[in-house]
Write a protein that holds these residues in place. Structure first.
Motif, PDB file in Angstrom:
ATOM      1  N   GLY A  31      40.313  34.756  58.054  1.00  0.00           N
ATOM      2  CA  GLY A  31      39.295  35.777  58.241  1.00  0.00           C
ATOM      3  C   GLY A  31      39.546  36.481  59.576  1.00  0.00           C
ATOM      4  O   GLY A  31      40.429  36.090  60.340  1.00  0.00           O
ATOM      5  N   HIS A  32      38.719  37.490  59.864  1.00  0.00           N
ATOM      6  CA  HIS A  32      39.008  38.360  61.002  1.00  0.00           C
ATOM      7  C   HIS A  32      37.767  39.085  61.473  1.00  0.00           C
ATOM      8  O   HIS A  32      36.873  39.389  60.673  1.00  0.00           O
ATOM      9  N   GLY A  33      37.736  39.399  62.761  1.00  0.00           N
ATOM     10  CA  GLY A  33      36.725  40.312  63.252  1.00  0.00           C
ATOM     11  C   GLY A  33      36.891  41.651  62.555  1.00  0.00           C
ATOM     12  O   GLY A  33      37.980  42.002  62.085  1.00  0.00           O
ATOM     13  N   ILE A  34      35.786  42.413  62.472  1.00  0.00           N
ATOM     14  CA  ILE A  34      35.801  43.699  61.760  1.00  0.00           C
ATOM     15  C   ILE A  34      34.723  44.597  62.340  1.00  0.00           C
ATOM     16  O   ILE A  34      33.676  44.102  62.792  1.00  0.00           O
ATOM     17  N   GLY A  35      34.956  45.894  62.327  1.00  0.00           N
ATOM     18  CA  GLY A  35      33.982  46.847  62.878  1.00  0.00           C
ATOM     19  C   GLY A  35      34.460  48.247  62.591  1.00  0.00           C
ATOM     20  O   GLY A  35      34.506  48.660  61.437  1.00  0.00           O
ATOM     21  N   LYS A  36      34.858  48.961  63.646  1.00  0.00           N
ATOM     22  CA  LYS A  36      35.501  50.264  63.434  1.00  0.00           C
ATOM     23  C   LYS A  36      37.004  50.084  63.291  1.00  0.00           C
ATOM     24  O   LYS A  36      37.746  51.068  63.169  1.00  0.00           O
ATOM     25  N   VAL A  37      37.431  48.819  63.316  1.00  0.00           N
ATOM     26  CA  VAL A  37      38.825  48.446  63.096  1.00  0.00           C
ATOM     27  C   VAL A  37      38.819  47.427  61.954  1.00  0.00           C
ATOM     28  O   VAL A  37      37.922  46.595  61.866  1.00  0.00           O
ATOM     29  N   PHE A  38      39.815  47.529  61.058  1.00  0.00           N
ATOM     30  CA  PHE A  38      39.872  46.669  59.878  1.00  0.00           C
ATOM     31  C   PHE A  38      40.032  45.201  60.280  1.00  0.00           C
ATOM     32  O   PHE A  38      39.235  44.332  59.891  1.00  0.00           O
ATOM     33  N   HIS A  39      41.076  44.919  61.048  1.00  0.00           N
ATOM     34  CA  HIS A  39      41.353  43.545  61.466  1.00  0.00           C
ATOM     35  C   HIS A  39      41.364  43.497  62.987  1.00  0.00           C
ATOM     36  O   HIS A  39      42.266  44.024  63.617  1.00  0.00           O
ATOM     37  N   GLU A  40      40.325  42.904  63.570  1.00  0.00           N
ATOM     38  CA  GLU A  40      40.255  42.770  65.026  1.00  0.00           C
ATOM     39  C   GLU A  40      39.995  41.312  65.372  1.00  0.00           C
ATOM     40  O   GLU A  40      39.882  40.459  64.491  1.00  0.00           O
ATOM     41  N   GLU A  41      39.923  41.009  66.671  1.00  0.00           N
ATOM     42  CA  GLU A  41      39.645  39.639  67.078  1.00  0.00           C
ATOM     43  C   GLU A  41      38.231  39.261  66.655  1.00  0.00           C
ATOM     44  O   GLU A  41      37.364  40.133  66.641  1.00  0.00           O
TER      45      GLU A  41
END
Ligand code: MF3
Ligand code: CO
Ligand code: CO
Length: 276
Positions: free
Chosen positions: A175-185
């Motif tokens: 899994g991954h961080g997500i926000g205005k970026v698809f795959h973030e920390e």
């Protein structure tokens, strides 16, 4: 580098993106039947996102370093495909199991990412059990999400639950961080040791998306499309995915909509299943 904490306004943007991502799966559900091709499902999804929702697919043209551009609006991962299956012209058949993974981008630039398993007609008991246990494994991980807990607690809970049922956890994807970026920390591993890794804080948003195999955990690239990942031993693999917000007291599952499968009873009871 550090983990982005979402503001109240950011969270509103994420709620919308995540609900819309879940609603794409709701829309597709009646079409996912024997005889339909995954390419047709992909076409329906792309049109729904663009023409009905006013969103767009995050996967279409997506090109992380070292990959060719991803050619479709969603991923369709069938039977022994672990993840990143590319829609094709082959019709689904009775007994298949398939993950559909949808990530949308809203007009405001927020990403919502989720996936579900679909059973095509009557499937084997073994396939059904894999899908159900993987769904519960995702929820067992979600239940660990609260301020002060760590990502290692999430991964450990999933691993213990899946392995306790005789299955294995894929290590190469997370899994991954997500926000205005698809795959973030951060990276959200679906295995690990309790009390290790990042401490969870309110405002973090990340996905939990365990890939669980009936057989061995090893994977390989399927062939020459640069994307499709299969189990090395050709055993069945399942995956579910939600995008989750860390709140002041616990978690909010953001990728929920009218058609989301019911939350397992053990989650509502706030106790782990006897099998955990
Ligand atoms: N949606 C997937 C995830 O959960 C990523 C798919 S990338 C693609 O992170 F290019 F394969 F579509
Ligand atoms: Co996804
Ligand atoms: Co994801």
């Amino acid at each position: 580098m550090s983990i982005n904490i979402k503001s109240a306004a950011d969270i509103q943007g994420m709620r919308e993106a995540c609900r819309l991502a879940s609603e794409v799966l709701d829309y597709l559900t009646p079409f996912v039947t024997a005889g339909v091709t995954t390419k047709e499902i992909d076409r329906l999804a792309g049109e729904y996102m663009v023409n009905v929702q006013g969103t767009r697919s995050a996967t279409l043209g997506y090109q992380p370093p070292g990959y060719p551009p991803y050619p479709a609006s969603l991923c369709t991962s069938l039977n022994n495909v672990v993840c990143h299956g590319i829609p094709n012209e082959k019709p689904l058949k009775k007994g298949d199991i398939m993950n559909i993974d949808v990530t949308v981008i809203t007009k405001d630039g927020w990403f919502g990412d989720n996936s579900r398993m679909y059973l095509i007609g009557e499937t084997s008991i073994a396939a059904k059990r894999l899908c159900q246990v993987t769904f519960e494994a995702m929820w067992v991980g979600i239940m660990q999400v609260k301020p002060g807990n760590r990502l290692g607690d999430v991964g450990h809970a999933i691993q213990k639950f899946a392995e306790g049922h005789g299955y294995s956890v894929v290590r190469e994807f997370c899994g991954h961080g997500i926000g205005k970026v698809f795959h973030e920390e951060p990276q959200v591993l679906h295995y690990g040791r309790p009390g290790t890794l990042e401490v969870l804080k309110p405002g973090m948003v990340f996905t939990i998306e365990p890939m669980i195999n009936i057989g061995r955990r090893e994977i390989k690239e399927h062939g020459n499309d640069g994307w499709t990942i299969v189990t090395k031993d050709r055993s069945l693999s399942a995956q579910w995915e939600h995008t989750v917000l860390v709140t002041e007291t616990g978690y909010e599952v953001m990728t929920m909509s009218a058609g989301s499968p019911a939350t397992p009873a053990f989650v509502n009871a706030e106790t782990l299943p006897a099998t955990a």
